[in-house]
Design a protein around this motif. Sequence first.
Motif, mmCIF file in Angstrom:
data_model
loop_
_atom_site.group_PDB
_atom_site.id
_atom_site.type_symbol
_atom_site.label_atom_id
_atom_site.label_comp_id
_atom_site.label_asym_id
_atom_site.label_seq_id
_atom_site.Cartn_x
_atom_site.Cartn_y
_atom_site.Cartn_z
ATOM 1 N N PHE A 1 0.818 -1.340 0.091
ATOM 2 C CA PHE A 1 -0.018 0.159 0.019
ATOM 3 C C PHE A 1 0.724 1.208 -0.121
ATOM 4 O O PHE A 1 0.572 2.389 -0.833
ATOM 5 C CB PHE A 1 -0.848 -0.023 1.224
ATOM 6 C CG PHE A 1 -1.721 1.380 1.335
ATOM 7 C CD1 PHE A 1 -2.911 1.313 0.646
ATOM 8 C CD2 PHE A 1 -1.392 2.539 2.027
ATOM 9 C CE1 PHE A 1 -3.681 2.427 0.798
ATOM 10 C CE2 PHE A 1 -2.252 3.644 2.109
ATOM 11 C CZ PHE A 1 -3.346 3.350 1.363
ATOM 12 N N LEU A 2 1.879 1.279 0.843
ATOM 13 C CA LEU A 2 2.809 2.585 1.109
ATOM 14 C C LEU A 2 3.631 2.675 -0.229
ATOM 15 O O LEU A 2 3.787 4.053 -0.552
ATOM 16 C CB LEU A 2 3.635 2.422 2.031
ATOM 17 C CG LEU A 2 2.868 2.389 3.422
ATOM 18 C CD1 LEU A 2 3.833 2.220 4.674
ATOM 19 C CD2 LEU A 2 2.064 3.736 3.823
ATOM 20 N N ARG A 3 3.764 1.751 -1.100
ATOM 21 C CA ARG A 3 4.356 1.997 -2.447
ATOM 22 C C ARG A 3 3.591 2.623 -3.312
ATOM 23 O O ARG A 3 4.118 3.479 -4.185
ATOM 24 C CB ARG A 3 4.700 0.778 -3.073
ATOM 25 C CG ARG A 3 6.337 0.144 -2.320
ATOM 26 C CD ARG A 3 6.911 -1.258 -3.289
ATOM 27 N NE ARG A 3 5.921 -2.135 -3.145
ATOM 28 C CZ ARG A 3 6.281 -3.394 -2.560
ATOM 29 N NH1 ARG A 3 7.232 -3.181 -1.471
ATOM 30 N NH2 ARG A 3 5.151 -4.264 -2.435
ATOM 31 N N SER A 4 2.476 2.426 -3.295
ATOM 32 C CA SER A 4 1.234 2.960 -4.226
ATOM 33 C C SER A 4 0.851 4.335 -3.594
ATOM 34 O O SER A 4 0.603 5.190 -4.385
ATOM 35 C CB SER A 4 0.202 1.886 -4.352
ATOM 36 O OG SER A 4 0.309 0.689 -4.885
ATOM 37 N N TYR A 5 0.838 4.359 -2.386
ATOM 38 C CA TYR A 5 0.187 5.568 -1.800
ATOM 39 C C TYR A 5 1.091 6.281 -0.621
ATOM 40 O O TYR A 5 0.744 6.143 0.650
ATOM 41 C CB TYR A 5 -1.330 5.371 -1.196
ATOM 42 C CG TYR A 5 -2.153 5.023 -2.423
ATOM 43 C CD1 TYR A 5 -2.843 5.903 -3.155
ATOM 44 C CD2 TYR A 5 -2.605 3.422 -2.374
ATOM 45 C CE1 TYR A 5 -3.646 5.507 -4.087
ATOM 46 C CE2 TYR A 5 -3.555 3.269 -3.243
ATOM 47 C CZ TYR A 5 -3.913 3.924 -4.433
ATOM 48 O OH TYR A 5 -4.871 3.651 -5.349
ATOM 49 N N PRO A 6 2.134 6.722 -0.857
ATOM 50 C CA PRO A 6 2.969 7.105 0.120
ATOM 51 C C PRO A 6 2.363 8.438 0.726
ATOM 52 O O PRO A 6 1.864 9.340 -0.100
ATOM 53 C CB PRO A 6 4.213 7.200 -0.457
ATOM 54 C CG PRO A 6 3.943 7.799 -1.923
ATOM 55 C CD PRO A 6 2.864 6.640 -2.279
ATOM 56 N N LEU A 7 2.855 8.820 2.070
ATOM 57 C CA LEU A 7 2.353 10.154 2.237
ATOM 58 C C LEU A 7 2.907 11.315 1.748
ATOM 59 O O LEU A 7 4.171 11.075 1.794
ATOM 60 C CB LEU A 7 2.437 10.238 3.915
ATOM 61 C CG LEU A 7 1.266 9.888 4.800
ATOM 62 C CD1 LEU A 7 1.933 9.773 6.313
ATOM 63 C CD2 LEU A 7 0.189 10.403 4.712
ATOM 64 N N PRO A 8 2.454 12.310 0.991
ATOM 65 C CA PRO A 8 3.266 13.393 0.541
ATOM 66 C C PRO A 8 3.934 13.990 1.262
ATOM 67 O O PRO A 8 3.669 14.228 2.615
ATOM 68 C CB PRO A 8 1.967 14.147 -0.112
ATOM 69 C CG PRO A 8 0.902 13.367 -0.295
ATOM 70 C CD PRO A 8 0.953 12.367 0.755
ATOM 71 N N ARG A 9 5.210 14.463 0.972
ATOM 72 C CA ARG A 9 6.186 15.030 1.875
ATOM 73 C C ARG A 9 5.572 16.522 2.458
ATOM 74 O O ARG A 9 6.049 16.739 3.495
ATOM 75 C CB ARG A 9 7.648 15.361 1.320
ATOM 76 C CG ARG A 9 8.183 13.995 0.783
ATOM 77 C CD ARG A 9 9.555 14.401 0.112
ATOM 78 N NE ARG A 9 10.322 13.311 -0.188
ATOM 79 C CZ ARG A 9 11.659 13.269 -0.686
ATOM 80 N NH1 ARG A 9 12.108 14.425 -0.923
ATOM 81 N NH2 ARG A 9 12.002 12.103 -1.070
ATOM 82 N N GLU A 10 4.633 16.986 1.954
ATOM 83 C CA GLU A 10 4.218 18.129 2.234
ATOM 84 C C GLU A 10 3.163 18.026 3.433
ATOM 85 O O GLU A 10 2.625 19.133 4.174
ATOM 86 C CB GLU A 10 3.736 19.132 1.166
ATOM 87 C CG GLU A 10 2.367 18.586 0.377
ATOM 88 C CD GLU A 10 2.744 17.738 -0.743
ATOM 89 O OE1 GLU A 10 1.798 17.588 -1.739
ATOM 90 O OE2 GLU A 10 3.523 17.154 -0.785
ATOM 91 N N ILE A 11 2.717 16.817 3.545
ATOM 92 C CA ILE A 11 1.975 16.637 4.757
ATOM 93 C C ILE A 11 2.438 16.715 6.155
ATOM 94 O O ILE A 11 3.424 15.985 6.482
ATOM 95 C CB ILE A 11 0.963 15.429 4.786
ATOM 96 C CG1 ILE A 11 0.194 15.237 3.285
ATOM 97 C CG2 ILE A 11 0.134 15.143 5.933
ATOM 98 C CD1 ILE A 11 -0.445 13.876 3.217
ATOM 99 N N PRO A 12 2.237 17.647 7.094
ATOM 100 C CA PRO A 12 2.716 17.732 8.309
ATOM 101 C C PRO A 12 2.302 16.522 9.131
ATOM 102 O O PRO A 12 1.081 16.421 9.323
ATOM 103 C CB PRO A 12 2.381 19.047 8.849
ATOM 104 C CG PRO A 12 1.786 19.835 7.830
ATOM 105 C CD PRO A 12 1.029 18.934 6.848
ATOM 106 N N VAL A 13 3.283 15.730 9.920
ATOM 107 C CA VAL A 13 2.642 14.495 10.755
ATOM 108 C C VAL A 13 3.610 14.334 11.896
ATOM 109 O O VAL A 13 4.875 14.512 11.886
ATOM 110 C CB VAL A 13 2.834 13.031 9.692
ATOM 111 C CG1 VAL A 13 2.489 12.046 10.601
ATOM 112 C CG2 VAL A 13 2.278 13.356 8.589
#
Length: 210
Positions: free
Chosen positions: A110-122
């Motif tokens: 899943f994470l290969r297909s849908y990584p968290l975009p870098r601009e999302i603060p987490v």
Amino acid sequence: MANASRIKEIIEKLYYRSRKRVVILGHSKGGVDSAAALSIYWNQLKDKVVGLVLAQSPYAGNPVASDILRPGLLKHVNFRKEVVEIFMSGILNGDLRAIEDLTYEKRMEFLRSYPLPREIPVDSFHTETCNIDFLKLRYREKSDGIVTRKDAEAPGSVVVRSRRKLDHAWIIRPCLNEDPREANNSQLIEALFTLLVEVADRKGRLLLAN
């Protein structure tokens, strides 16, 4: 996917109702589902969300999920029953279909297909229980009794590693008989939100500078 879609709808309703960007706190699997919503629907949500706090969430997966579905590993009925009960009550809220989604294999896919975009603060927050728990005995991994510390850290996030010995349910329990010398769970959540806003502000300035 269904949970991610539902979370997207809730975020949009909250935003259009208040016209204020949403701060998301996802505990346990709720954090995994919230991260999925942001990853999949970021183009629609990026102007509506401040960021995401992952609290004791098995972002990278969970060893119990992988064990449950690994052929031939769980041969003993009592062992299988024990781990399923721990996993079902602690993470899945009775949803057996979600076990496969939290195996390491499925999470990596899943994470290969849908990584968290870098601009999302987490922010990633995790703890360790004071008890000798199942995950430590079987996997030799530090955990809150349900989620291992290493699996609770999202890549690129600001990580908050609690030194206090707190179990998986502490953050969602009512604040009773708290030690006045220590922050209670409500105060901790407020601090995590404050940190997230600071991270979001910093990321915003960096993006403008670039």
